[in-house]
Design an enzyme around this catalytic site. Structure first.
Site, mmCIF file in Angstrom:
data_model
loop_
_atom_site.group_PDB
_atom_site.id
_atom_site.type_symbol
_atom_site.label_atom_id
_atom_site.label_comp_id
_atom_site.label_asym_id
_atom_site.label_seq_id
_atom_site.Cartn_x
_atom_site.Cartn_y
_atom_site.Cartn_z
ATOM 1 N N GLU A 105 0.853 -1.201 0.000
ATOM 2 C CA GLU A 105 0.000 0.000 0.000
ATOM 3 C C GLU A 105 0.889 1.253 0.000
ATOM 4 O O GLU A 105 2.051 1.210 0.434
ATOM 5 C CB GLU A 105 -0.910 -0.064 1.249
ATOM 6 C CG GLU A 105 -1.769 1.126 1.537
ATOM 7 C CD GLU A 105 -2.810 1.453 0.482
ATOM 8 O OE1 GLU A 105 -2.405 1.719 -0.658
ATOM 9 O OE2 GLU A 105 -4.003 1.510 0.821
ATOM 10 N N ASP A 106 0.350 2.374 -0.466
ATOM 11 C CA ASP A 106 1.129 3.618 -0.469
ATOM 12 C C ASP A 106 1.169 4.264 0.914
ATOM 13 O O ASP A 106 2.212 4.716 1.369
ATOM 14 C CB ASP A 106 0.607 4.616 -1.523
ATOM 15 C CG ASP A 106 -0.866 4.975 -1.366
ATOM 16 O OD1 ASP A 106 -1.568 4.397 -0.493
ATOM 17 O OD2 ASP A 106 -1.333 5.839 -2.133
ATOM 18 N N ASP A 109 -3.394 5.962 6.594
ATOM 19 C CA ASP A 109 -3.784 7.262 7.150
ATOM 20 C C ASP A 109 -4.749 6.997 8.311
ATOM 21 O O ASP A 109 -4.325 6.783 9.446
ATOM 22 C CB ASP A 109 -4.398 8.065 5.999
ATOM 23 C CG ASP A 109 -4.795 9.474 6.359
ATOM 24 O OD1 ASP A 109 -4.183 10.058 7.252
ATOM 25 O OD2 ASP A 109 -5.733 10.012 5.739
ATOM 26 N N PHE A 158 -0.408 16.052 4.316
ATOM 27 C CA PHE A 158 -0.851 15.517 3.035
ATOM 28 C C PHE A 158 0.360 15.417 2.107
ATOM 29 O O PHE A 158 1.102 16.370 1.914
ATOM 30 C CB PHE A 158 -1.942 16.378 2.389
ATOM 31 C CG PHE A 158 -2.429 15.747 1.113
ATOM 32 C CD1 PHE A 158 -3.333 14.698 1.145
ATOM 33 C CD2 PHE A 158 -1.940 16.166 -0.118
ATOM 34 C CE1 PHE A 158 -3.747 14.079 -0.028
ATOM 35 C CE2 PHE A 158 -2.355 15.556 -1.295
ATOM 36 C CZ PHE A 158 -3.261 14.507 -1.243
ATOM 37 N N ARG A 171 1.756 12.095 -9.506
ATOM 38 C CA ARG A 171 2.242 10.738 -9.199
ATOM 39 C C ARG A 171 3.642 10.509 -9.742
ATOM 40 O O ARG A 171 4.389 9.672 -9.248
ATOM 41 C CB ARG A 171 1.312 9.677 -9.811
ATOM 42 C CG ARG A 171 -0.086 9.666 -9.236
ATOM 43 C CD ARG A 171 -0.798 8.401 -9.683
ATOM 44 N NE ARG A 171 -2.236 8.449 -9.480
ATOM 45 C CZ ARG A 171 -2.863 8.168 -8.337
ATOM 46 N NH1 ARG A 171 -2.147 7.864 -7.268
ATOM 47 N NH2 ARG A 171 -4.165 8.217 -8.250
HETATM 48 P P1 5GP Z 1 -6.954 5.499 4.949
HETATM 49 O O1 5GP Z 1 -8.072 4.573 4.608
HETATM 50 O O2 5GP Z 1 -5.856 4.853 5.760
HETATM 51 O O3 5GP Z 1 -7.463 6.759 5.588
HETATM 52 O O4 5GP Z 1 -6.320 6.021 3.609
HETATM 53 C C1 5GP Z 1 -5.780 5.207 2.677
HETATM 54 C C2 5GP Z 1 -5.756 5.889 1.329
HETATM 55 O O5 5GP Z 1 -5.998 7.306 1.382
HETATM 56 C C3 5GP Z 1 -4.381 5.752 0.753
HETATM 57 O O6 5GP Z 1 -4.247 4.540 0.070
HETATM 58 C C4 5GP Z 1 -4.278 6.949 -0.167
HETATM 59 O O7 5GP Z 1 -4.850 6.631 -1.415
HETATM 60 C C5 5GP Z 1 -5.133 8.002 0.503
HETATM 61 N N1 5GP Z 1 -4.277 8.927 1.288
HETATM 62 C C6 5GP Z 1 -4.159 8.989 2.630
HETATM 63 N N2 5GP Z 1 -3.294 9.951 3.001
HETATM 64 C C7 5GP Z 1 -2.826 10.494 1.853
HETATM 65 C C8 5GP Z 1 -1.858 11.520 1.560
HETATM 66 O O8 5GP Z 1 -1.224 12.141 2.434
HETATM 67 N N3 5GP Z 1 -1.632 11.791 0.239
HETATM 68 C C9 5GP Z 1 -2.279 11.146 -0.763
HETATM 69 N N4 5GP Z 1 -1.984 11.492 -2.027
HETATM 70 N N5 5GP Z 1 -3.207 10.162 -0.533
HETATM 71 C C10 5GP Z 1 -3.455 9.845 0.760
#
Ligand code: 5GP
Length: 182
Positions: A105-106, A109, A158, A171
């Site tokens: 995963e990237d 959050d 972010f 990207r």
């Molecule tokens: P979560 O479900 O943990 O809140 O978020 C997961 C997804 O939210 C990540 O896979 C990503 O696509 C997006 N995301 C969360 N934080 C960031 C951020 O700081 N930058 C970007 N570009 N995407 C984020």
């Protein structure tokens, strides 16, 4: 020299340089190699943001008899904050029952996407399931979820670049940038 960039009216500053990224990706890769050598792992890459990390990570892991699959989930619908509602947009085409799985995963959050994916994949009864993320923001967590492998633990900023986007843009950036506004 001002190395900042502006996208959609937001200013981003350089945050993690390629050399730092390469070093930490190589570290995570060696941990995964240590844990999965000889275990014929399946890497499940989460589109779209993890594609750059996954390409570097898997070449560094260097286990040739692995398999790569892709899934897609969405929680961000434009902008810089999550909707809190996780949707699966593309599922697996391959059975993972009895396999050793590593999710790639990237960013973790709130942890909501990770928890949803793990629930979906555990329903398919893999032999084991681990989670590798490029970035982990523990202070943003709404779930308490902690990934098994993380290249970087960062504050709740972010992030843009190295596969991560803002409304589909940025990207391609080789370094990681952080939004000035937090
Ligand atoms: P979560 O479900 O943990 O809140 O978020 C997961 C997804 O939210 C990540 O896979 C990503 O696509 C997006 N995301 C969360 N934080 C960031 C951020 O700081 N930058 C970007 N570009 N995407 C984020």
């Amino acid at each position: 020299m001002d190395n900042s960039i502006v996208l959609n009216g937001l200013r981003f500053q350089p945050y993690l340089r390629r050399e730092q990224i390469d070093k930490q990706v190589a570290r995570v890769a060696s941990e995964i190699r240590r844990d999965f050598e000889g275990k014929n792992p399946v890497f499940i890459v989460v589109l779209t943001g993890a594609y750059v990390f996954a390409a570097d990570l898997l070449r560094n892991v260097g286990i040739n008899e692995n398999q790569v699959e892709f899934v897609r989930y969405s929680s961000y619908e434009g902008g810089t904050s999550t909707t809190g509602c996780v949707k699966q947009l593309m599922g697996l085409r391959q059975e993972i029952k009895g396999r050793n799985v590593v999710i790639v995963e990237d960013i973790v959050d709130t942890g909501l996407t990770a928890e949803r994916m793990i629930a979906d994949l555990m329903a398919q009864e893999p032999a084991s399931l681990k989670f590798a993320t490029l970035l982990y923001k523990p202070e943003s967590s709404r779930t308490g979820y902690t990934p098994d492998y993380a290249a970087f633990t960062i504050p709740p900023k972010f992030i843009l670049g190295y596969g991560l986007d803002l409304d589909g843009k940025g990207r391609n950036l080789p370094d990681i940038y952080a939004c000035e506004e937090g």
